[in-house]
Design an enzyme around this catalytic site. Structure first.
Site, PDB file in Angstrom:
ATOM      1  N   GLU A   1     -67.098  15.813  32.028  1.00  0.00           N
ATOM      2  CA  GLU A   1     -66.192  15.542  33.311  1.00  0.00           C
ATOM      3  C   GLU A   1     -66.519  16.932  34.384  1.00  0.00           C
ATOM      4  O   GLU A   1     -66.751  17.836  33.847  1.00  0.00           O
ATOM      5  CB  GLU A   1     -64.736  15.664  32.964  1.00  0.00           C
ATOM      6  CG  GLU A   1     -64.485  14.722  31.780  1.00  0.00           C
ATOM      7  CD  GLU A   1     -62.765  15.012  31.204  1.00  0.00           C
ATOM      8  OE1 GLU A   1     -62.134  15.774  32.023  1.00  0.00           O
ATOM      9  OE2 GLU A   1     -62.315  14.404  30.457  1.00  0.00           O
TER      10      GLU A   1
ATOM     11  N   LYS B   1     -69.821  26.577  34.194  1.00  0.00           N
ATOM     12  CA  LYS B   1     -69.384  26.720  35.559  1.00  0.00           C
ATOM     13  C   LYS B   1     -70.793  26.664  36.332  1.00  0.00           C
ATOM     14  O   LYS B   1     -71.705  27.276  35.854  1.00  0.00           O
ATOM     15  CB  LYS B   1     -68.669  28.221  35.892  1.00  0.00           C
ATOM     16  CG  LYS B   1     -67.377  28.292  35.020  1.00  0.00           C
ATOM     17  CD  LYS B   1     -66.228  27.842  35.871  1.00  0.00           C
ATOM     18  CE  LYS B   1     -65.743  28.963  36.836  1.00  0.00           C
ATOM     19  NZ  LYS B   1     -64.352  29.131  36.943  1.00  0.00           N
TER      20      LYS B   1
ATOM     21  N   LYS C   1     -65.581  19.598  36.628  1.00  0.00           N
ATOM     22  CA  LYS C   1     -64.475  20.491  36.695  1.00  0.00           C
ATOM     23  C   LYS C   1     -63.959  20.795  38.332  1.00  0.00           C
ATOM     24  O   LYS C   1     -64.574  21.331  39.305  1.00  0.00           O
ATOM     25  CB  LYS C   1     -64.721  21.717  36.170  1.00  0.00           C
ATOM     26  CG  LYS C   1     -63.573  22.782  36.191  1.00  0.00           C
ATOM     27  CD  LYS C   1     -63.927  24.017  35.439  1.00  0.00           C
ATOM     28  CE  LYS C   1     -62.743  24.876  35.246  1.00  0.00           C
ATOM     29  NZ  LYS C   1     -62.052  25.515  36.313  1.00  0.00           N
TER      30      LYS C   1
ATOM     31  N   CYS D   1     -86.115  39.208  74.591  1.00  0.00           N
ATOM     32  CA  CYS D   1     -86.777  40.721  75.294  1.00  0.00           C
ATOM     33  C   CYS D   1     -88.016  40.221  76.296  1.00  0.00           C
ATOM     34  O   CYS D   1     -88.718  39.138  76.051  1.00  0.00           O
ATOM     35  CB  CYS D   1     -87.281  41.232  73.918  1.00  0.00           C
ATOM     36  SG  CYS D   1     -88.719  42.382  74.507  1.00  0.00           S
TER      37      CYS D   1
ATOM     38  N   ASP E   1     -56.507  -3.788  55.596  1.00  0.00           N
ATOM     39  CA  ASP E   1     -55.442  -2.797  55.955  1.00  0.00           C
ATOM     40  C   ASP E   1     -54.295  -3.512  56.667  1.00  0.00           C
ATOM     41  O   ASP E   1     -53.029  -3.151  56.374  1.00  0.00           O
ATOM     42  CB  ASP E   1     -55.960  -1.605  57.001  1.00  0.00           C
ATOM     43  CG  ASP E   1     -57.088  -0.916  56.039  1.00  0.00           C
ATOM     44  OD1 ASP E   1     -57.294  -0.979  54.976  1.00  0.00           O
ATOM     45  OD2 ASP E   1     -57.459   0.296  56.817  1.00  0.00           O
TER      46      ASP E   1
ATOM     47  N   TYR F   1     -57.162  13.773  34.022  1.00  0.00           N
ATOM     48  CA  TYR F   1     -58.192  14.350  32.961  1.00  0.00           C
ATOM     49  C   TYR F   1     -57.761  14.475  31.615  1.00  0.00           C
ATOM     50  O   TYR F   1     -58.286  14.854  30.576  1.00  0.00           O
ATOM     51  CB  TYR F   1     -58.907  15.464  33.441  1.00  0.00           C
ATOM     52  CG  TYR F   1     -58.111  16.788  33.503  1.00  0.00           C
ATOM     53  CD1 TYR F   1     -57.279  17.438  32.744  1.00  0.00           C
ATOM     54  CD2 TYR F   1     -58.373  17.255  34.835  1.00  0.00           C
ATOM     55  CE1 TYR F   1     -56.667  18.502  32.979  1.00  0.00           C
ATOM     56  CE2 TYR F   1     -57.622  18.294  35.137  1.00  0.00           C
ATOM     57  CZ  TYR F   1     -56.848  18.898  34.187  1.00  0.00           C
ATOM     58  OH  TYR F   1     -56.132  19.953  34.603  1.00  0.00           O
TER      59      TYR F   1
ATOM     60  N   CYS G   1     -93.811  44.811  73.058  1.00  0.00           N
ATOM     61  CA  CYS G   1     -92.965  45.012  72.184  1.00  0.00           C
ATOM     62  C   CYS G   1     -93.365  44.866  70.780  1.00  0.00           C
ATOM     63  O   CYS G   1     -93.964  43.882  70.297  1.00  0.00           O
ATOM     64  CB  CYS G   1     -91.778  43.737  72.381  1.00  0.00           C
ATOM     65  SG  CYS G   1     -90.325  43.943  71.052  1.00  0.00           S
TER      66      CYS G   1
ATOM     67  N   ASP H   1     -62.129  21.669  41.505  1.00  0.00           N
ATOM     68  CA  ASP H   1     -61.502  22.935  42.113  1.00  0.00           C
ATOM     69  C   ASP H   1     -60.243  22.605  42.744  1.00  0.00           C
ATOM     70  O   ASP H   1     -60.482  22.585  44.288  1.00  0.00           O
ATOM     71  CB  ASP H   1     -62.609  23.552  43.033  1.00  0.00           C
ATOM     72  CG  ASP H   1     -62.328  25.137  43.004  1.00  0.00           C
ATOM     73  OD1 ASP H   1     -61.491  25.741  42.375  1.00  0.00           O
ATOM     74  OD2 ASP H   1     -63.218  25.730  43.781  1.00  0.00           O
TER      75      ASP H   1
ATOM     76  N   CYS I   1     -87.904  47.654  71.639  1.00  0.00           N
ATOM     77  CA  CYS I   1     -88.955  48.310  72.536  1.00  0.00           C
ATOM     78  C   CYS I   1     -88.276  48.821  73.968  1.00  0.00           C
ATOM     79  O   CYS I   1     -88.857  49.517  74.780  1.00  0.00           O
ATOM     80  CB  CYS I   1     -90.135  47.352  72.956  1.00  0.00           C
ATOM     81  SG  CYS I   1     -89.500  46.040  74.143  1.00  0.00           S
TER      82      CYS I   1
ATOM     83  N   CYS J   1     -83.890  45.525  74.860  1.00  0.00           N
ATOM     84  CA  CYS J   1     -84.349  45.162  73.615  1.00  0.00           C
ATOM     85  C   CYS J   1     -83.885  46.474  72.699  1.00  0.00           C
ATOM     86  O   CYS J   1     -84.511  47.547  72.924  1.00  0.00           O
ATOM     87  CB  CYS J   1     -85.973  44.870  73.647  1.00  0.00           C
ATOM     88  SG  CYS J   1     -86.618  44.680  72.171  1.00  0.00           S
TER      89      CYS J   1
END
Ligand code: IVH
Length: 669
Positions: free
Chosen positions: A113, A314, A115, A426, A32, A225, A432, A117, A411, A408
């Site tokens: 290929e 799809k 697809k 609880c 870089d 594409y 409970c 989005d 209960c 709770c």
């Protein structure tokens, strides 16, 4: 001056080549820092000699002032869309139609290929230089987003190599990677700005920015594409060759593209990309199949707005929007309160989802999910559905934040949240019913006591009707009592009674795990069992002794000691043992003699001498596990007369199939 002009030319070429290596081939040639030096030198030379600046200079990616609106561009060749298919059957029909129209008997080659989005764009290069880039718009007319497209480093401002037509319109999809999207949203959020719902919307927003300087900061990428208008040149041969030519001119194409033959090839490509989908760095919503031969494409032509030579297959969407009906609190085995969003049912990731866990109070508050909210639900692969985020802009004015209840909901006992812990609990314990039900579900589960047929619904009924209070009560049930439950026939009742009876043969580790001692999972239960070797020894141990077990610390030891100090628990234990629950002495002769340890069996058909219950009991005694269905994890399928589909499945997965004689040999009988 000539030498400056020459140096500028050399620098531009070098930078364009490095951009190509980096953005298109993903294979940089220089570090870089070297690239930055070249760019800095070019900028300095252009600043000193403004007359040398040209539009295709890499310094001119961000250029021009913000505009008030986008100019409209008419596409020389309309930008069409694709027919969509979801089921394999639709693809079989597509391939059949193609072959019928072409009147060929053999198989067709297709270029396959992903697809992507994102958004479709067309970029017109004249004499190799990028002139106009436009969005798809309505297919006939789009918006001129040239200034924005120029800011994408993966868009060459000038084509490289030779042999390109005088005018070439390259078409592709602009998109944002998931990482780029998340980073961008985090930055927007930190600045208090509006975030985007998904990478597609973010890409659309970035591409339709009136100020290209903003677009330049957004992580947009492109894959090409196909082509649109072509003048002063032509393409013959195959679509796959055309893509290779685009690549050669510096136009990036997807590395996932493959050539496949016939419908079997298409479907295997669909599965392959489906498997890769969760690990791809960008979102795709399916795959596209294109007849590879350009002559065949021409013969097939178009219907309405879509080609007959291509189709999109799809995937089920992984993210969908729906509304939250309510946020409820579920009480778990240890009393932990989990907030759960009850949703307007929505089809996502291939299933209908109507609940999504919000994990705990902190998570609920972080996401701030409220009743009435519009939310994005995600379900990818087999991962449990989750609420990705709330679309705050759509929040109804009266939606109020969800608060942790003080009592709770099941209960009415106090709810307590320990400082610094994410969970609120609880305090009702065995009072409970929710905690009791969850403990019983855990007790009966496959990895614990493995009581086949004792499912959630039956446990709910058993507790609600008062037939069962704790685990020991399960062993007081018989077929007659079970038959009193709703939707429980006599046959199922006696089957369940037999399963309960059979579960009495277990191992100490399974039994300890089944008790549901807080913080004692399967691995800890095994460690405790092999260290203490008997229930009595563990019961009599203090915290220090428990901590002698490898990998056990104070949290677990405290939980274990507290559990056995509770008289209610001791009473249940006593009754369980009195009911006949037993296990081989750990490290004793019985246990050593466990030839099927670690093996999983599936039974199918009728065995010549052993009844099903008999065979199952022998598997368990020998340390083996039982499963109801065949998978890659199945060790053996034990098959008798009239086997079912499990046998076919075993063959398919290459799971060894054995008969009774082989089975007995394994048991060393
Ligand atoms: S080909 C005539 N190939 O899908 C053929 N489209 O539903 C037209 N898309 O508008 C398109 N990846 O935005 C093609 N590999 C791919 C694609 C692709 C994504 C999008 C594109 C198009 C839409 C059609």
């Amino acid at each position: 001056m000539t030498s400056v002009r020459e140096r500028v030319r050399v620098l531009r070429e070098a930078i364009a080549r490095h951009d190509y290596r980096y953005y298109v081939l993903n294979d940089p040639e220089v570090p870089d820092a070297e690239y930055d030096r070249l760019a800095a030198e070019l900028r300095a030379l252009e600043a000193a000699h403004p007359e040398l600046v040209t539009a295709d200079s890499p310094t001119q990616r961000v250029s021009g002032e913000p505009s008030r609106e986008f100019r409209e561009v008419e596409h020389r060749v309309p930008m069409l869309s694709l027919d969509n298919a979801f089921a394999d059957e639709d693809i079989v029909n597509f391939d059949r139609r193609v072959r019928e129209r072409l009147e060929i008997d053999g198989e067709v080659d297709y270029n396959c290929e992903p697809k992507l989005d994102g958004l479709a764009v067309g970029l017109v290069y004249e004499d190799g230089e990028l002139r106009v880039g436009a969005t798809r718009g309505d297919g006939l007319r789009g918006e001129d987003v040239t200034a924005n497209l120029r800011t994408l480093k993966s868009v060459p401002l000038r084509l490289q190599g030779k042999g390109y037509p005088r005018l070439l319109e390259a078409r592709g999809e602009v998109f944002m990677t998931l990482k780029g999207f998340e980073r961008m949203n985090a930055e927007l959020e930190a600045r208090g700005e509006k975030t985007f719902v998904n990478p597609r919307n973010a890409a659309a927003g970035a591409l339709r920015q009136l100020d290209p300087r903003i677009t330049a900061t957004r992580p947009l990428e492109i894959y090409f594409y196909g082509i649109g208008a072509v003048e002063g040149g032509s393409f013959a041969g195959r679509h796959s060759e055309l893509l290779a030519m685009l690549r050669g001119w510096g136009l990036r194409t997807s590395p996932e593209i493959r050539l496949e033959r016939g419908v079997a090839g298409l479907l295997s490509y669909y599965r392959l990309i489906g498997e890769r989908r969760p690990s791809l760095p960008y979102q795709i919503d399916g795959v596209v199949y294109k007849v590879d031969s350009l002559t065949q494409q021409r013969d097939l032509g178009f219907v309405a707005r879509a080609p007959r030579w291509a189709i999109a297959h799809k995937f089920p969407a992984e993210e969908e929007m729906t509304t939250v009906r309510s946020v409820e609190w579920q009480v778990g085995r240890t009393g932990a309160l989990t907030p759960v969003a009850r949703l307007e049912p929505v089809f996502v990731g291939g299933v209908t989802v109507s609940n999504a866990t919000l994990h705990n109070v902190d998570e609920l508050h972080r996401k701030d999910v409220r009743a009435g909210d519009s939310v994005i639900i995600r379900r990818a692969g087999d991962v449990i559905p989750e609420v990705v985020r709330v679309i705050v802009e759509r929040r109804p004015p009266d939606a109020s934040p969800v608060v942790l209840p003080a009592k709770c909901p099941v209960c009415g006992s106090d709810v307590r949240r320990i400082e610094g812990e994410a969970v609120a609990r609880c305090t009702g314990g065995l009072v409970c019913p929710a905690q009791r039900k969850e403990s019983l579900k855990h007790f009966a589960s496959r990895r614990a006591m493995d009581i086949e047929g004792l499912g959630d619904k039956i446990i709910d009924q058993l507790v609600d009707s008062g037939l069962v209070h704790d685990a020991a009560d399960l062993y007081g049930l018989d077929a007659a009592k079970l038959a009193t439950l709703e939707r429980m026939g006599e046959k199922s009742a006696s089957k369940l009674a037999a399963a309960i009876e059979m579960s009495k043969q277990t191992t100490l580790a399974r039994f300890l795990f089944a008790l549901g001692i807080p913080n004692v999972g399967e691995a800890t239960a095994i460690a405790l069992a092999s260290h203490f070797r008997s229930l009595e020894a563990l019961q009599g141990a203090d915290a220090d002794r428990v901590e002698e077990v490898p990998d056990i610390g104070p949290v677990v030891s405290t939980a274990v000691v507290e559990f056995f100090a509770e008289s209610k628990n001791v009473d249940v234990l006593r009754r369980l043992v009195a009911a006949g629950i037993q296990w081989p002495v750990v490290g004793g002769a019985d246990e050593v003699n466990q030839p099927l340890l670690g093996k999983t069996f599936v039974l199918t058909g009728t065995l010549p001498n052993l009844s099903r219950t008999d065979a199952e009991a022998r598997i368990r005694r020998a340390g083996g596990k039982l499963s109801g269905s065949v998978s890659k994890k199945t060790s053996y399928v034990l098959a008798g007369e009239n086997p079912g589909s499990k046998l076919e499945k075993a063959r398919e997965l290459n799971v060894p199939i054995i008969d009774e004689v082989e089975f007995k040999a394994m048991l060393r009988e």
